[in-house]
Design a protein around this motif. Structure first.
Motif, PDB file in Angstrom:
ATOM      1  N   GLY A 154      -0.517  10.197   1.856  1.00 30.28           N
ATOM      2  CA  GLY A 154      -0.143   8.805   2.065  1.00 30.28           C
ATOM      3  C   GLY A 154      -1.045   8.125   3.064  1.00 30.28           C
ATOM      4  N   MET A 155      -0.483   7.130   3.756  1.00 30.10           N
ATOM      5  CA  MET A 155      -1.220   6.331   4.733  1.00 30.10           C
ATOM      6  C   MET A 155      -0.556   6.489   6.104  1.00 30.10           C
ATOM      7  N   ASP A 156      -1.416   6.556   7.134  1.00 28.83           N
ATOM      8  CA  ASP A 156      -0.941   6.711   8.508  1.00 28.83           C
ATOM      9  C   ASP A 156      -1.404   5.504   9.315  1.00 28.83           C
ATOM     10  N   TYR A 157      -0.448   4.843   9.970  1.00 29.83           N
ATOM     11  CA  TYR A 157      -0.757   3.694  10.814  1.00 29.83           C
ATOM     12  C   TYR A 157      -0.696   4.120  12.271  1.00 29.83           C
ATOM     13  N   LYS A 158      -1.829   3.984  12.993  1.00 31.11           N
ATOM     14  CA  LYS A 158      -1.917   4.427  14.383  1.00 31.11           C
ATOM     15  C   LYS A 158      -2.481   3.300  15.240  1.00 31.11           C
ATOM     16  N   PRO A 159      -1.611   2.417  15.726  1.00 31.63           N
ATOM     17  CA  PRO A 159      -2.098   1.315  16.562  1.00 31.63           C
ATOM     18  C   PRO A 159      -2.489   1.754  17.966  1.00 31.63           C
ATOM     19  N   SER A 160      -2.006   2.941  18.404  1.00 30.10           N
ATOM     20  CA  SER A 160      -2.326   3.441  19.740  1.00 30.10           C
ATOM     21  C   SER A 160      -2.158   4.953  19.747  1.00 30.10           C
ATOM     22  N   GLU A 161      -2.501   5.577  20.883  1.00 30.26           N
ATOM     23  CA  GLU A 161      -2.350   7.018  21.008  1.00 30.26           C
ATOM     24  C   GLU A 161      -0.894   7.434  21.163  1.00 30.26           C
ATOM     25  N   THR A 162      -0.001   6.493  21.413  1.00 28.92           N
ATOM     26  CA  THR A 162       1.399   6.820  21.681  1.00 28.92           C
ATOM     27  C   THR A 162       2.299   6.708  20.454  1.00 28.92           C
ATOM     28  N   PHE A 163       1.830   6.027  19.395  1.00 26.25           N
ATOM     29  CA  PHE A 163       2.713   5.767  18.239  1.00 26.25           C
ATOM     30  C   PHE A 163       1.958   5.977  16.937  1.00 26.25           C
ATOM     31  N   SER A 164       2.653   6.529  15.954  1.00 31.93           N
ATOM     32  CA  SER A 164       2.096   6.647  14.603  1.00 31.93           C
ATOM     33  C   SER A 164       3.217   6.514  13.577  1.00 31.93           C
ATOM     34  N   LEU A 165       2.872   5.942  12.432  1.00 29.10           N
ATOM     35  CA  LEU A 165       3.811   5.765  11.324  1.00 29.10           C
ATOM     36  C   LEU A 165       3.130   6.255  10.053  1.00 29.10           C
ATOM     37  N   PHE A 166       3.690   7.299   9.448  1.00 26.86           N
ATOM     38  CA  PHE A 166       3.129   7.891   8.243  1.00 26.86           C
ATOM     39  C   PHE A 166       4.033   7.568   7.061  1.00 26.86           C
ATOM     40  N   LEU A 167       3.434   7.014   6.003  1.00 30.75           N
ATOM     41  CA  LEU A 167       4.158   6.638   4.788  1.00 30.75           C
ATOM     42  C   LEU A 167       3.567   7.389   3.609  1.00 30.75           C
ATOM     43  N   SER A 168       4.437   8.078   2.858  1.00 27.99           N
ATOM     44  CA  SER A 168       3.963   8.845   1.710  1.00 27.99           C
ATOM     45  C   SER A 168       4.844   8.583   0.496  1.00 27.99           C
ATOM     46  N   PRO A 169       4.273   7.986  -0.561  1.00 27.17           N
ATOM     47  CA  PRO A 169       5.038   7.827  -1.807  1.00 27.17           C
ATOM     48  C   PRO A 169       5.020   9.081  -2.663  1.00 27.17           C
ATOM     49  N   LEU A 170       4.181  10.054  -2.289  1.00 26.62           N
ATOM     50  CA  LEU A 170       4.066  11.294  -3.048  1.00 26.62           C
ATOM     51  C   LEU A 170       4.184  12.476  -2.089  1.00 26.62           C
ATOM     52  N   SER A 171       5.346  13.070  -2.081  1.00 25.36           N
ATOM     53  CA  SER A 171       5.611  14.158  -1.138  1.00 25.36           C
ATOM     54  C   SER A 171       6.421  15.247  -1.838  1.00 25.36           C
ATOM     55  N   SER A 172       6.146  16.488  -1.470  1.00 26.47           N
ATOM     56  CA  SER A 172       6.905  17.617  -2.007  1.00 26.47           C
ATOM     57  C   SER A 172       7.578  18.360  -0.859  1.00 26.47           C
ATOM     58  N   LYS A 173       8.779  18.822  -1.124  1.00 25.42           N
ATOM     59  CA  LYS A 173       9.557  19.560  -0.134  1.00 25.42           C
ATOM     60  C   LYS A 173      10.030  20.866  -0.777  1.00 25.42           C
ATOM     61  N   PHE A 174       9.690  21.984  -0.135  1.00 28.94           N
ATOM     62  CA  PHE A 174      10.095  23.292  -0.615  1.00 28.94           C
ATOM     63  C   PHE A 174      11.085  23.905   0.380  1.00 28.94           C
ATOM     64  N   THR A 175      12.230  24.328  -0.137  1.00 30.84           N
ATOM     65  CA  THR A 175      13.241  24.996   0.678  1.00 30.84           C
ATOM     66  C   THR A 175      13.270  26.468   0.300  1.00 30.84           C
ATOM     67  N   PHE A 176      13.091  27.348   1.290  1.00 31.27           N
ATOM     68  CA  PHE A 176      13.055  28.796   1.059  1.00 31.27           C
ATOM     69  C   PHE A 176      14.317  29.443   1.636  1.00 31.27           C
ATOM     70  N   VAL A 177      14.886  30.354   0.874  1.00 32.26           N
ATOM     71  CA  VAL A 177      15.979  31.204   1.346  1.00 32.26           C
ATOM     72  C   VAL A 177      15.620  32.626   0.919  1.00 32.26           C
ATOM     73  N   LEU A 178      14.941  33.367   1.810  1.00 36.30           N
ATOM     74  CA  LEU A 178      14.430  34.686   1.474  1.00 36.30           C
ATOM     75  C   LEU A 178      15.391  35.803   1.839  1.00 36.30           C
ATOM     76  N   ASP A 179      16.407  35.511   2.621  1.00 35.49           N
ATOM     77  CA  ASP A 179      17.429  36.510   2.933  1.00 35.49           C
ATOM     78  C   ASP A 179      18.253  36.783   1.674  1.00 35.49           C
ATOM     79  N   GLU A 180      18.379  38.047   1.279  1.00 30.08           N
ATOM     80  CA  GLU A 180      19.044  38.391   0.025  1.00 30.08           C
ATOM     81  C   GLU A 180      20.506  37.966   0.010  1.00 30.08           C
TER      82      GLU A 180
END
Length: 298
Positions: A154-180
């Motif tokens: 996506g796009m990251d908006y960084k007007p200063s070293e103290t703040f950032s805003l990241f926007l992503s219209p395309l993102s994947s999230k994987f959830t793992f549960v490896l404990d049997e």
């Protein structure tokens, strides 16, 4: 447990070496970090007012490695936290347990905007229980159960070293549960027997860090994720806040809070009063940790 403490103790010298090297060489990398250790102990002997002996400790490590060139920025941040409480004859329980890594690579587009790819990973060190002080406690979490992996463009908006805003219209999230055991129970929104669940959606991340008053620093970030294909109206929320109050070079106080809402994480509710859950629903999760102890910044 010894392996966990050993791993934590080995990470700090490695980053200290890199931090020292960065100050002695002309480099585009900036290394920094904060480590804190908070301990408390209570001992009672023939105490008429009653009470239990207790011992508790919490360690927190925040590390950062940032590369900045004319049109390229690469931020890497790692947070490790672990705490234990021993009270009376009850089993030892956790007070904090987190592994959080984020890496963000950006190429300048125009002005304060960057084309950005982001990788995020979260899990914990040790097992967690629903009733940690009871002998018949039930395991509800473990290392990589859950584990979360986010990949976003996506796009990251960084007007200063103290703040950032990241926007992503395309993102994947994987959830793992490896404990049997937890996988077989279908924990954390997975089907019984499933070990990985993949989601595709939109992602937003805001981060802010600044010394708001003399010797008072705020470090906060919020993550929002909406699954396009399954109940997009329910937005996953993860909000972290860390306030650090510096007393002197080595002594400080810190206040850490975390709020989580995940529609796929269900909690058992006893509506009949028989001691057994008869319905399951999502809930807002909240954690607060205050500590006073030793801190080292580099």
């Amino acid at each position: 447990m010894k392996k966990i403490l050993l791993a934590l103790s080995m990470l700090l010298p490695v980053f200290l070496v890199h931090a020292q090297e960065s100050t002695n060489a002309d480099t585009l990398w900036k290394f920094s970090g904060t480590t804190s250790l908070n301990l408390s102990q209570l001992s009672l002997t023939n105490w008429a007012a009653g009470g239990d002996n207790s011992l508790s400790g919490n360690a927190l490590i925040n590390l950062s490695a940032i590369y900045a060139a004319d049109k390229t920025q690469w931020e890497n941040k790692l947070t490790l936290g672990f705490g234990l409480i021993k009270q009376g004859n009850d089993p030892t329980r956790k007070s904090d347990d987190q592994i959080n890594f984020a890496s963000k690579l950006g190429l300048k587009a125009s002005g304060k905007w960057f084309y950005t790819g982001l990788l995020g990973f979260k899990t914990q060190f040790a097992q967690g229980y629903d009733r940690p002080g009871d002998e018949d406690r039930v395991k509800i979490s473990n290392f990589m159960s859950p584990g979360y992996l986010n990949l976003s463009l996506g796009m990251d908006y960084k007007p200063s070293e103290t703040f950032s805003l990241f926007l992503s219209p395309l993102s994947s999230k994987f959830t793992f549960v490896l404990d049997e055991d937890l996988s077989a129970a279908g924990s954390f929104g997975l089907d019984p027997g499933q070990t990985v669940r993949a989601e595709v959606g939109a992602y937003l991340k805001m981060a802010f860090k600044k010394e708001i008053l003399k010797n008072v620093t705020i470090d906060t970030k919020i993550d929002l994720f909406s699954n396009y294909l399954d109940n997009p109206q329910y937005v996953d929320v993860n909000w972290d806040l860390l306030l650090t109050f510096k007393v002197n070079e080595y002594l400080s106080a810190s206040l850490l809070t975390q709020m989580i809402y995940d529609y796929d994480i269900k909690f058992g509710i006893d509506t009949t009063g028989d001691g057994l859950p008869d319905t399951f629903e999502e809930r807002v999760q909240f954690k607060e940790l205050f500590g006073l102890g030793l801190t080292y910044n580099f």
